[in-house]
Design a protein around this motif. Sequence first.
Motif, PDB file in Angstrom:
ATOM      1  N   ILE A  14      51.816  57.392  25.965  1.00  0.00           N
ATOM      2  CA  ILE A  14      50.412  57.262  26.357  1.00  0.00           C
ATOM      3  C   ILE A  14      49.576  58.110  25.418  1.00  0.00           C
ATOM      4  O   ILE A  14      49.585  59.334  25.495  1.00  0.00           O
ATOM      5  N   ASN A  82      44.028  51.141  29.233  1.00  0.00           N
ATOM      6  CA  ASN A  82      43.662  52.382  29.882  1.00  0.00           C
ATOM      7  C   ASN A  82      44.679  52.640  30.993  1.00  0.00           C
ATOM      8  O   ASN A  82      44.787  51.840  31.927  1.00  0.00           O
ATOM      9  N   GLU A  84      45.933  53.903  34.246  1.00  0.00           N
ATOM     10  CA  GLU A  84      45.237  54.340  35.454  1.00  0.00           C
ATOM     11  C   GLU A  84      46.121  55.191  36.360  1.00  0.00           C
ATOM     12  O   GLU A  84      45.625  56.045  37.089  1.00  0.00           O
ATOM     13  N   GLU A  85      47.418  54.950  36.317  1.00  0.00           N
ATOM     14  CA  GLU A  85      48.292  55.709  37.202  1.00  0.00           C
ATOM     15  C   GLU A  85      49.713  55.694  36.663  1.00  0.00           C
ATOM     16  O   GLU A  85      50.137  54.746  35.990  1.00  0.00           O
ATOM     17  N   THR A  95      48.241  50.041  34.390  1.00  0.00           N
ATOM     18  CA  THR A  95      47.114  50.061  33.456  1.00  0.00           C
ATOM     19  C   THR A  95      46.132  48.958  33.818  1.00  0.00           C
ATOM     20  O   THR A  95      46.403  48.132  34.694  1.00  0.00           O
ATOM     21  N   VAL A 107      53.764  61.518  27.869  1.00  0.00           N
ATOM     22  CA  VAL A 107      52.327  61.649  28.061  1.00  0.00           C
ATOM     23  C   VAL A 107      51.772  62.421  26.865  1.00  0.00           C
ATOM     24  O   VAL A 107      52.144  63.575  26.634  1.00  0.00           O
ATOM     25  N   SER A 109      48.276  62.273  26.211  1.00  0.00           N
ATOM     26  CA  SER A 109      46.899  61.822  26.476  1.00  0.00           C
ATOM     27  C   SER A 109      45.849  62.795  25.975  1.00  0.00           C
ATOM     28  O   SER A 109      44.657  62.516  26.059  1.00  0.00           O
ATOM     29  N   ILE A 271      46.431  62.327  34.319  1.00  0.00           N
ATOM     30  CA  ILE A 271      46.518  60.937  34.752  1.00  0.00           C
ATOM     31  C   ILE A 271      47.026  60.916  36.180  1.00  0.00           C
ATOM     32  O   ILE A 271      47.986  61.625  36.526  1.00  0.00           O
ATOM     33  N   LYS A 272      46.385  60.114  37.003  1.00  0.00           N
ATOM     34  CA  LYS A 272      46.756  60.000  38.415  1.00  0.00           C
ATOM     35  C   LYS A 272      48.263  59.740  38.561  1.00  0.00           C
ATOM     36  O   LYS A 272      48.836  58.968  37.796  1.00  0.00           O
ATOM     37  N   SER A 275      49.014  64.312  38.198  1.00  0.00           N
ATOM     38  CA  SER A 275      47.912  65.255  38.035  1.00  0.00           C
ATOM     39  C   SER A 275      47.934  66.366  39.076  1.00  0.00           C
ATOM     40  O   SER A 275      47.105  67.266  39.024  1.00  0.00           O
TER      41      SER A 275
END
Lengths: 427, 427
Positions: A14, A82, A84-85, A95, A107, A109, A271-272, A275
């Motif tokens: 990501i 993107n 999302e979770e 995504t 990750v 990001s 990221i959810k 997090s």
Amino acid sequence: MNIPKTSYPRVVIIGGGFAGISLAKKLSKQEVQVVLLDKNNYHTFQPLLYQVSTGGLEPDSIAYPIRKILKDFPNFHFRLANVEEINTVENKVLTDIGELKFEYLVVASGAETNYFGNSEIEKNSMAMKTIPESLNLRSLILENFEEALLTSDLNERNALMNFVIVGGGPTGVELAGALAEIKNGILPKDYPDLDTRLAQIHIIQSSDCILKGMSDKASEKAEDFLEKLGVNVWKNVRVTNYDGKTVTTNTDLTFETATLVWAAGVKGAAIKGLSAGDFVAKGDRLLVDEFNLVKGFKNIFAVGDVACMTTSEFPNGLPMMAQPAIQQGKQLGENLVRLIENKPLKPFEYHDKGSMATIGRNKAVVDLPRFKFQGVFAWYVWMFVHLFFLIGFRNRMVVFINWVYNYVRFDREARLIIRPFKKALKR
Amino acid sequence: MNIPKTSYPRVVIIGGGFAGISLAKKLSKQEVQVVLLDKNNYHTFQPLLYQVSTGGLEPDSIAYPIRKILKDFPNFHFRLANVEEINTVENKVLTDIGELKFEYLVVASGAETNYFGNSEIEKNSMAMKTIPESLNLRSLILENFEEALLTSDLNERNALMNFVIVGGGPTGVELAGALAEIKNGILPKDYPDLDTRLAQIHIIQSSDCILKGMSDKASEKAEDFLEKLGVNVWKNVRVTNYDGKTVTTNTDLTFETATLVWAAGVKGAAIKGLSAGDFVAKGDRLLVDEFNLVKGFKNIFAVGDVACMTTSEFPNGLPMMAQPAIQQGKQLGENLVRLIENKPLKPFEYHDKGSMATIGRNKAVVDLPRFKFQGVFAWYVWMFVHLFFLIGFRNRMVVFINWVYNYVRFDREARLIIRPFKKALKR
């Protein structure tokens, strides 16, 4: 998500920043399938964003299409998405273009601007972490001067010509220096109807020195350079609020300005699904061990700014800069191969290659592990290093030519006001 | 509007295109006050917009800050303003930043896309007359391919990979050629997961030849070049509608596409207060006499695309191209001085310097008054002429380097998706 099936294990990365790209390159010829996800189709060379904001470079010169970086690699797939979770139980990412299963997740990001919970500053200030944000800042700076021409209210005019930068790290210092050069070299010619000497550039630092991560000598010299360029350096001052007009601080000082640039902090881009938990460190970074494995997981890694790897020298985690990101990406690439081959992993060791910042023409500070120097030579070193790390031969040539031109002509020509989002275009 | 008062007569110029800039330059050392109004702070080199749309050049390379072009001229004032209305009775212009009186007014507002009243085409198609529009088109082209990767519906995928260009003038032909080169050279590498051979580029022309204003030989050869590149050229076909999915025509032909580029017509950029009357010619252009004086007025002039000056050779007005605009701007500059000094004016004479179009690498057509040629040499001439007319030394260098790079590497690297207006940024 529509990714071809192979017998290779799938590594989902990501983020296509320094960490994600260097990891993907390392995995390019290995027996893994790599899927890189990013919300942009380009890699951004963040260290030069301030030059886009100040008209020295064009935006495309410091960005590079991700597909092109990795086009010759088999088993590599890029998707503009993107995330999302993250579902850590079922090993999949969710995504805006669908779900994707992974065997290994990395990750990468990166970081985002940290307003430390102050929503009024967040609403009224400008950030400079992305190319659109940098273009936005460039446009605002120029629009301010166009507006200053129109008002006969002296206070309003001064506020339009004042710039307050919060944060004395490399971003703040480099931006302040570039703004000062614009003020001294370009504005008087562009705006003969304005008394541009009245324009003020302030840089505000909450602690007692700027460029805190660098040597004392670098910090002192940088302050000296800034003052020579006419920048007002405020130390031991903490900005408490900004309502779009007045900057208040923890002292009696206030500043009237139409432009506050917030370069006072960054935090991990959380990221959810990943997090919250005991694996989240201060500043929303993910706690990782020496193999970049996120605490408590067996197949989820984090690299770069979003990863918090503590060492004896860096008890709060390695600095959020390009070098740790690049080095971690490379090392994790090798370790993932070892992991798949059931070989023992090698712990990460950070090689501090030094740090540097440029304040203006012939004015830079460089801290190398063995040498520390400032001035003209440091400035050449800064340019050489940045050209070297920039991705793409064309980018290097174009940036080099712009720098030569800007140096010889005391100019920065990419100063167009382009804010297409002011007017909704089709689609 | 806040403009210093002088004893000189004030000339207000609306528009900083080829005509407005060449006029302002001519007036630079004269005893007049010049106020140039433009809604952008930059001059756009429109002939190269298609290269921005197709990733060959960066946007700032073909634009130039207006203030910088005219920075050394006394009595010159630029204001970033949108002219909303012209009051021809009281001799003033009304703008979004206030009113401005004039002694002489020159309308140099250029041209805008003409949809001939078809609002559905206007809503669903892409235009390419400005830098934001060109960036918008570039982003859409790339987004289409990213989306094509995600769908398993073959019809939808093909529609995403098809491009329909309406209009066989230089803009349409140059864009079609560039798109074909992207299809052949870049897409197969960037999208190994897609069968990009299925991507189709169509150019649709309502009459029986493309490049209508040029010689028969140029027209034939251009069509030949396009076909060699794999572009489908449709002649004698008129597009009747486009609902965002299907292009319908006056024949049985229909095209399924996600992208229709409308390059089929332009009209004068009319301004309220001067947009209706017997001085308005076909296509919203302002009828002017041989001194560029708008019919029926004594102190209002029009130059460039918005002016309709008829000659025996051009009974419908001079072509809407750079050359007539530049020549009229220069000539009007001289005539305004004569007018102020009560000397007789000189009538405008158009010197046709020829026209040219490029279709792809080593493929261009050039019509000079005495020579017409096509192919490699024409391509070099095209490049030389465009570099020559581009404003700014830095722009010329950067464009030249990009061209050399693109030629040697068969590449176009400025292919970032940057559409900041998709997400509202601050301010």
